[in-house]
Design a protein around this motif. Structure first.
Motif, PDB file in Angstrom:
ATOM      1  N   ASP A   1      35.182   8.827 -59.252  1.00  0.00           N
ATOM      2  CA  ASP A   1      36.500   9.350 -59.589  1.00  0.00           C
ATOM      3  C   ASP A   1      37.340   8.241 -60.229  1.00  0.00           C
ATOM      4  OD1 ASP A   1      38.451  11.790 -58.927  1.00  0.00           O
ATOM      5  OD2 ASP A   1      39.564   9.915 -58.652  1.00  0.00           O
TER       6      ASP A   1
ATOM      7  N   THR B   1      48.815  11.424 -62.558  1.00  0.00           N
ATOM      8  CA  THR B   1      48.168  12.727 -62.395  1.00  0.00           C
ATOM      9  C   THR B   1      48.279  13.619 -63.631  1.00  0.00           C
ATOM     10  OG1 THR B   1      50.208  13.574 -61.392  1.00  0.00           O
ATOM     11  CG2 THR B   1      48.508  12.741 -59.896  1.00  0.00           C
TER      12      THR B   1
ATOM     13  N   GLU C   1      44.451  20.375 -65.716  1.00  0.00           N
ATOM     14  CA  GLU C   1      44.222  20.514 -64.278  1.00  0.00           C
ATOM     15  C   GLU C   1      43.575  19.234 -63.748  1.00  0.00           C
ATOM     16  OE1 GLU C   1      42.158  23.564 -61.049  1.00  0.00           O
ATOM     17  OE2 GLU C   1      41.346  23.432 -63.072  1.00  0.00           O
ATOM     18  N   ALA C   2      44.100  18.731 -62.645  1.00  0.00           N
ATOM     19  CA  ALA C   2      43.534  17.544 -61.999  1.00  0.00           C
ATOM     20  C   ALA C   2      43.257  17.861 -60.539  1.00  0.00           C
ATOM     21  CB  ALA C   2      44.493  16.363 -62.118  1.00  0.00           C
ATOM     22  N   ALA C   3      41.996  17.734 -60.145  1.00  0.00           N
ATOM     23  CA  ALA C   3      41.594  17.897 -58.750  1.00  0.00           C
ATOM     24  C   ALA C   3      40.851  16.626 -58.359  1.00  0.00           C
ATOM     25  CB  ALA C   3      40.696  19.125 -58.581  1.00  0.00           C
ATOM     26  N   PRO C   4      41.601  15.567 -58.000  1.00  0.00           N
ATOM     27  CA  PRO C   4      40.977  14.266 -57.728  1.00  0.00           C
ATOM     28  C   PRO C   4      39.802  14.370 -56.753  1.00  0.00           C
ATOM     29  CG  PRO C   4      43.359  14.068 -57.740  1.00  0.00           C
ATOM     30  CD  PRO C   4      43.059  15.545 -57.813  1.00  0.00           C
TER      31      PRO C   4
ATOM     32  N   ASP D   1      37.065  15.734 -57.463  1.00  0.00           N
ATOM     33  CA  ASP D   1      36.213  16.871 -57.815  1.00  0.00           C
ATOM     34  C   ASP D   1      36.108  17.064 -59.331  1.00  0.00           C
ATOM     35  OD1 ASP D   1      34.748  19.332 -56.658  1.00  0.00           O
ATOM     36  OD2 ASP D   1      36.064  20.192 -58.203  1.00  0.00           O
ATOM     37  N   HIS D   2      37.223  17.390 -60.007  1.00  0.00           N
ATOM     38  CA  HIS D   2      37.122  17.627 -61.444  1.00  0.00           C
ATOM     39  C   HIS D   2      38.474  17.456 -62.137  1.00  0.00           C
ATOM     40  CE1 HIS D   2      38.598  21.608 -60.147  1.00  0.00           C
ATOM     41  NE2 HIS D   2      39.111  21.690 -61.364  1.00  0.00           N
ATOM     42  N   TYR D   3      38.399  17.285 -63.465  1.00  0.00           N
ATOM     43  CA  TYR D   3      39.573  17.190 -64.341  1.00  0.00           C
ATOM     44  C   TYR D   3      39.289  18.074 -65.553  1.00  0.00           C
ATOM     45  CZ  TYR D   3      40.570  13.133 -61.443  1.00  0.00           C
ATOM     46  OH  TYR D   3      40.818  12.307 -60.364  1.00  0.00           O
ATOM     47  N   THR D   4      40.240  18.937 -65.907  1.00  0.00           N
ATOM     48  CA  THR D   4      40.036  19.886 -66.992  1.00  0.00           C
ATOM     49  C   THR D   4      40.994  19.601 -68.144  1.00  0.00           C
ATOM     50  OG1 THR D   4      39.362  21.591 -65.409  1.00  0.00           O
ATOM     51  CG2 THR D   4      39.969  22.323 -67.617  1.00  0.00           C
TER      52      THR D   4
ATOM     53  N   LYS E   1      33.511  16.364 -64.242  1.00  0.00           N
ATOM     54  CA  LYS E   1      33.184  16.639 -62.842  1.00  0.00           C
ATOM     55  C   LYS E   1      32.659  15.375 -62.175  1.00  0.00           C
ATOM     56  CE  LYS E   1      30.812  20.053 -59.964  1.00  0.00           C
ATOM     57  NZ  LYS E   1      32.076  20.410 -59.300  1.00  0.00           N
TER      58      LYS E   1
END
Length: 531
Positions: free
Chosen positions: A48, A189, A201-204, A206-209, A237
């Motif tokens: 990450d 972020t 979209e940021a889901a630290p 897990d994934h970044y879109t 991802k």
């Protein structure tokens, strides 16, 4: 850690000469599959990136995601090393100044225009030591000041002293838009750049879109988002386990991932596309700080001589590596040559034991060395991105140190954790962390100057001979000074201040997509293919 742009493999700092500036990348094509527009490109990342501020981190993972949302002033052709356009359409370099003229119509992801004064604000932010950007001294020469003329779109840099490869450095420095500069904390972020994609979209962890930006025309060497084959959406991802990444590639769960260990052979046999980039993958550092056992130069050299570096190279790279030749190894290499082979201390366990005896570390009846009743113990850190080969090589090093009476405990860490330990002046004695750049001046902050966390010198190296050699080399523009730069590297290596022991062609595999990886994956080079 490429900071370590820091980049391809290890502490970037991508650090970036490719990362940190462009590197060449050959590839095997996946056939004549039809190029298709739109779709989703899913990239696997082994660690990450942590906070997303593009100017405040040196890790390869951060540098990788930065490329999607941010641009630099210039770019570098990965094959020839030629400086090419990016945000700047033209430039002039003098011994102590650089002028760059921005392209027309550059817009930020929030719709505002990028001005010359906004670019100058970026450069002055990085140049201010109070801000502690890891790019100061790496991509931007220390002491630089910048001014922007919005009417003419000209940015002028005034250098404190000549900088032999200043444009190479600027190719690795991402430019932040005014909205992000004004609200710096938001960059952790969110994104505020001029790049071809915008973070949605940021889901630290897990994934970044990211989603594509229409009207983008100022990419590297004139690249645009109107090019056929670019994905509409990019999902990055986090997949730390290399075998899992390989399986996802084969099943179609990923379109791209860097795989270095034995799984790479499995992917190649399956006929997957692979973009290839030479990199330094085995580089041993010692903590030189007072109070650490490795603060003693005799201990550092002994620990180096205790190792069979050729054997370590084979194990680390699963038999696919080569001996290291230079510290700045990213292609196109600014100073080709060999600063390593004649300088690297040869393996000699007996001589290593004698050095430890001289340093007061005596071997007891149980085979372990002590001084004043204290055992000789090492905390040994290495990054977890080399697959099973990395684990096996670390175990081998521990055994070879044990043979001379040294007790080492190895810790496998992801890039974020390792970078935090190194640049935060953490608890470590020996570390395997590759700093990949393409010009030797970009290494100077890692090999001299303020120790971390005040500077990039995470090993706290202090070598007056190297400092003097750098001062001399800095006076010579471009490749004419390469002999001096290589001699400076050799001096450090001979003293075991840093120990480069393995190079490798790193492969980024693709499924239903092709791309180029000059140090880092180039977003505008992605082409989606019919499945």
């Amino acid at each position: 850690m490429k900071p370590t742009t820091v980049g391809t493999y290890g502490v970037c700092l991508a650090l970036a000469a490719a990362a940190l500036a462009g590197c060449g990348g050959a590839s095997n094509r996946s056939g004549k599959a039809e190029i298709v527009d739109g779709g989703t490109f899913t990239l696997g990342l082994s660690s990450d990136p942590g906070g997303l501020d593009p100017q405040m981190g040196a890790g390869t993972s951060l540098f990788t995601v930065t490329q999607f949302a941010y641009d630099s002033l210039v770019s570098v052709d990965g094959r020839t090393g030629e400086i090419q356009s990016a945000l700047a359409k033209s430039w002039q370099v003098q011994p102590k100044s650089v002028t760059l003229t921005l392209a027309d119509g550059i817009t930020c992801s929030d719709g505002t225009r990028l001005t010359a004064s906004a670019v100058a604000n970026n450069l002055n932010f990085v140049a201010d030591p109070k801000n502690k950007s890891p790019f100061l001294g790496t991509f931007l020469p220390a002491g630089t000041t910048a001014k922007g003329d919005d009417a003419t779109r000209v940015v002028t840099l005034t250098l404190a002293r000549p900088a032999p490869f200043v444009l190479n450095g600027l190719s690795g420095l991402p430019i932040v838009c005014p909205g992000g500069m004004a609200r710096r904390s938001s960059l952790k972020t969110a994104t505020a750049g001029t790049g071809p994609y915008k973070l949605v979209e940021a889901a630290p962890g897990d994934h970044y879109t990211y989603t594509i930006r229409d009207g983008y025309t100022w990419g590297p060497n004139g690249a645009t988002t109107a090019t056929k084959g670019l994905p509409k959406t990019v999902v990055i991802k986090v997949v730390e386990n290399e075998t899992t990444a390989a399986n996802l590639l084969l099943s179609g769960g990923l379109n791209a991932a860097q795989v270095a260990g034995p799984d790479a052979d499995r992917l190649e046999k399956a006929g997957l596309y692979a973009a290839k980039t030479p990199a330094l993958v085995g580089e041993q550092w010692y903590n030189h700080r007072a109070g650490r056992v490795t603060g003693d130069p005799r201990v550092r050299k002994a620990l180096t001589q205790a190792l069979d570096l050729g054997q370590l190279q084979k194990v680390l790279t699963s038999g696919h590596g080569t001996a290291a030749t230079t510290l700045a190894a990213n292609e196109p290499v600014a100073c080709p040559g060999d600063s390593v082979s004649h300088a690297l201390p040869a393996g000699d366990p007996q001589a290593a034991g004698a050095l430890l005896d001289q340093a007061g570390w005596t071997k007891g009846g149980d085979g372990r060395r002590t001084k004043g009743g204290k055992p000789l113990k090492l905390t040994f850190l290495y990054q977890n991105n080399s697959g099973s080969g990395g684990d096996a090589a670390a175990e081998l090093a521990v055994r070879q140190w044990k043979a001379i009476g040294v007790e080492a405990t190895a810790h496998s860490q992801n890039e974020t954790t390792l970078t935090s330990a190194l640049f935060g002046a953490g608890d470590w004695d020996v570390a395997w962390a590759s700093v990949n750049v393409n010009s030797p001046d970009q290494l100077v902050p890692f090999l001299s100057g303020p120790a971390a966390p005040q500077g990039n010198n995470f090993a706290a190296i202090s070598d007056p001979d190297y400092d003097a050699a750098v001062k001399s080399a800095m006076k010579i523009q471009g490749v004419a000074g390469c002999r001096d730069w290589l001699a400076a590297e050799s001096g450090l290596i001979a003293k075991a201040d840093v120990v480069p022991f393995a190079g490798k062609v790193v492969r980024t595999f693709g499924k239903a997509a092709e791309f180029q990886t000059p140090g880092q994956l180039i977003p505008t080079s992605i082409r989606m293919l019919a499945k």
